[in-house]
Enzyme design. Structure first.
Site, PDB file in Angstrom:
ATOM      1  N   ASN A   8      45.725  43.621  53.400  1.00 40.65           N
ATOM      2  CA  ASN A   8      45.159  43.270  52.094  1.00 40.65           C
ATOM      3  C   ASN A   8      44.887  44.565  51.346  1.00 40.65           C
ATOM      4  O   ASN A   8      43.858  45.218  51.541  1.00 40.65           O
ATOM      5  CB  ASN A   8      43.873  42.466  52.296  1.00 40.65           C
ATOM      6  CG  ASN A   8      43.281  41.963  50.998  1.00 40.65           C
ATOM      7  OD1 ASN A   8      43.608  42.444  49.909  1.00 40.65           O
ATOM      8  ND2 ASN A   8      42.381  40.998  51.091  1.00 40.65           N
ATOM      9  N   ARG A  65      48.620  40.177  51.121  1.00 41.30           N
ATOM     10  CA  ARG A  65      48.029  39.626  49.906  1.00 41.30           C
ATOM     11  C   ARG A  65      48.705  40.256  48.694  1.00 41.30           C
ATOM     12  O   ARG A  65      48.826  41.472  48.603  1.00 41.30           O
ATOM     13  CB  ARG A  65      46.532  39.932  49.856  1.00 41.30           C
ATOM     14  CG  ARG A  65      45.854  39.412  48.582  1.00 41.30           C
ATOM     15  CD  ARG A  65      44.536  40.093  48.347  1.00 41.30           C
ATOM     16  NE  ARG A  65      43.867  39.588  47.161  1.00 41.30           N
ATOM     17  CZ  ARG A  65      43.024  40.300  46.425  1.00 41.30           C
ATOM     18  NH1 ARG A  65      42.771  41.556  46.756  1.00 41.30           N
ATOM     19  NH2 ARG A  65      42.452  39.774  45.369  1.00 41.30           N
ATOM     20  N   HIS A 154      41.775  34.446  42.982  1.00 41.59           N
ATOM     21  CA  HIS A 154      40.967  34.061  44.152  1.00 41.59           C
ATOM     22  C   HIS A 154      41.514  32.797  44.810  1.00 41.59           C
ATOM     23  O   HIS A 154      40.795  32.098  45.527  1.00 41.59           O
ATOM     24  CB  HIS A 154      39.500  33.820  43.768  1.00 41.59           C
ATOM     25  CG  HIS A 154      38.741  35.053  43.400  1.00 41.59           C
ATOM     26  ND1 HIS A 154      37.720  35.050  42.489  1.00 41.59           N
ATOM     27  CD2 HIS A 154      38.853  36.342  43.830  1.00 41.59           C
ATOM     28  CE1 HIS A 154      37.223  36.269  42.360  1.00 41.59           C
ATOM     29  NE2 HIS A 154      37.902  37.075  43.162  1.00 41.59           N
ATOM     30  N   ARG A 215      32.640  43.004  35.144  1.00 45.30           N
ATOM     31  CA  ARG A 215      33.420  42.325  34.115  1.00 45.30           C
ATOM     32  C   ARG A 215      32.552  41.380  33.314  1.00 45.30           C
ATOM     33  O   ARG A 215      31.654  40.738  33.858  1.00 45.30           O
ATOM     34  CB  ARG A 215      34.580  41.541  34.734  1.00 45.30           C
ATOM     35  CG  ARG A 215      35.579  42.381  35.524  1.00 45.30           C
ATOM     36  CD  ARG A 215      36.719  41.514  36.038  1.00 45.30           C
ATOM     37  NE  ARG A 215      37.532  42.230  37.003  1.00 45.30           N
ATOM     38  CZ  ARG A 215      37.793  41.804  38.234  1.00 45.30           C
ATOM     39  NH1 ARG A 215      37.311  40.649  38.653  1.00 45.30           N
ATOM     40  NH2 ARG A 215      38.539  42.509  39.055  1.00 45.30           N
ATOM     41  N   VAL A 305      27.856  37.351  46.988  1.00 45.88           N
ATOM     42  CA  VAL A 305      26.693  36.789  46.307  1.00 45.88           C
ATOM     43  C   VAL A 305      26.519  35.325  46.687  1.00 45.88           C
ATOM     44  O   VAL A 305      25.413  34.868  46.991  1.00 45.88           O
ATOM     45  CB  VAL A 305      26.829  36.940  44.779  1.00 45.88           C
ATOM     46  CG1 VAL A 305      25.655  36.277  44.060  1.00 45.88           C
ATOM     47  CG2 VAL A 305      26.920  38.417  44.388  1.00 45.88           C
ATOM     48  N   GLU A 356      39.724  35.181  53.554  1.00 45.96           N
ATOM     49  CA  GLU A 356      41.039  35.245  52.928  1.00 45.96           C
ATOM     50  C   GLU A 356      42.103  35.720  53.905  1.00 45.96           C
ATOM     51  O   GLU A 356      43.246  35.243  53.867  1.00 45.96           O
ATOM     52  CB  GLU A 356      40.975  36.168  51.715  1.00 45.96           C
ATOM     53  CG  GLU A 356      40.110  35.619  50.590  1.00 45.96           C
ATOM     54  CD  GLU A 356      39.844  36.632  49.496  1.00 45.96           C
ATOM     55  OE1 GLU A 356      40.478  36.519  48.433  1.00 45.96           O
ATOM     56  OE2 GLU A 356      39.017  37.531  49.718  1.00 45.96           O
TER      57      GLU A 356
END
Length: 371
Positions: A8, A65, A154, A215, A305, A356
């Protein structure tokens, strides 16, 4: 035995996992790639370093990925020269990520020429978006010429988490409607109907949608024109502002939610406002996606989070009791994959650790087994 290596490659790091079936044999992350006085000089060197330190005997496939697959890649792809060229063609849509992904694939192909390489695309999970969700209301010819549409990101995480949600509820995946909330430094929401993505908050790029670490998420496009005309900011400056100096960082000076929560607890007004803006945006998306799905079986929090910030989970779902969405305060403070809604709640609220790399390994294995 099915031995799978997952690579990844991020913009400045390479995460790796080596699996024997579903068992992790070894894992790690090479950080500060390409940084001055940091780690390896580039991603190729980082991958070379990783491969040199692993026992790859019996390796059956390498899964990679890839952030952006555009409209071409709607599923994982066995890598050949044509696939590599297509990923390179998509660099303008993901200039920070696809080059790193390409470098990792090319190095692994050169070092392991007899081992199949499979590209797993973040955008592929969202190929099921209806056109009404993927289409922006701008001139059609312009949009088609420049590839302007909602791609979503995602996807690997949302795929894994929605599948795990169905397992946690002990229900068939195809029967479960989930609102998945991937809340990390990057953050996105996804409405998933029976395993199909039908709406997602990130758009043509990962900038749109929820408030993130650096962002901005959603904003009026006129802000860009205003900053250009009135502030004299260049396109690159505005790009840097919205992607790297906004979100929690722009509102508080820090992009780590743990620090924001600590400051909020001490009464810091900027941190309190940032927390409220962050959670309100999530609430808005949950409500909108509930309306789109019509029936919601679960709301699932994941990523840094989402998995660890109990105050965010509680605040983001406050006021949604009329929709059957409630958080149990005691369960919300626990750990691990679990339900945090009360017994008998109409909508299950879950916390699930994303994985992932495991999802990439599963997809890579499936491609090889199908050939």
């Amino acid at each position: 035995m099915s031995k799978v290596l997952v690579l990844n490659c991020g913009s400045s790091s390479v995460k790796y996992r080596l699996y024997d079936d579903d068992r992790v044999l070894t894992k790690g992350t090479v950080e500060r790639v390409g940084e001055p006085d940091g780690g390896p000089p580039d991603h190729a060197a980082a991958v070379r370093q990783i491969l040199a330190g692993l026992d790859l005997s019996g390796l059956t496939v390498v899964g990679h990925r890839v952030v952006h697959g555009g409209r071409r890649f709607t599923a994982p792809a066995l890598v050949d020269d044509a696939v590599l060229a297509a990923i390179a063609d998509l660099v303008p849509l993901a200039p920070l990520h696809n080059p790193a992904n390409l470098a990792g694939i090319e190095m692994a192909r050169a070092a392991l020429p007899q081992v199949p390489q499979v590209a797993v695309f973040d955008t592929a999970f969202h190929h099921t978006l209806p056109e009404s969700a993927a289409t922006y209301a701008i001139d059609r010819d312009t949009a088609q010429r420049y590839g302007v549409r909602r791609y979503g990101f995602h996807g690997t995480s949302h795929s894994y988490v929605s599948r795990r949600t169905a397992e946690l509820l002990n229900r068939p995946y195809a029967e479960v409607n989930t609102i998945s909330l991937h809340l990390g430094n990057g953050a996105s929401a996804c409405a998933i109907a029976g395993g199909r993505s039908v709406a997602t908050s990130m758009g043509m790029s990962p900038l749109e949608g929820l408030v993130m670490g650096t962002r901005s998420g959603d904003l009026d496009p006129t802000i860009v024109f205003h900053l250009r005309r009135e502030g004299g900011l260049g396109v690159d400056e505005i790009d840097d502002l919205l992607n790297h100096r906004s979100g929690l960082l722009g509102l508080t000076g820090v992009n780590d939610m743990r620090e924001v929560l600590a400051r909020r607890a001490d009464g810091d007004e900027a941190a309190t406002l940032a927390f409220d803006v962050y959670c309100r945006r999530i609430t808005e998306y949950v409500g909108a996606y509930y309306a789109l799905l019509g029936r919601v079986d679960a709301v699932t929090f994941t990523a840094g989070v989402g998995e660890h910030a109990a105050p965010v989970r509680a605040a983001a779902l406050t006021g949604l009791t009329r929709l059957g969405i409630t958080v149990d305060a005691d369960r919300n403070t626990g750990s691990g994959d679990r339900l945090i809604s009360p017994d008998g709640a109409e909508v299950a609220v879950c916390v699930i650790g994303t994985d992932e790399e495991r999802e990439i390994a599963r997809a890579a294995r499936a491609v090889v087994n199908a050939t």
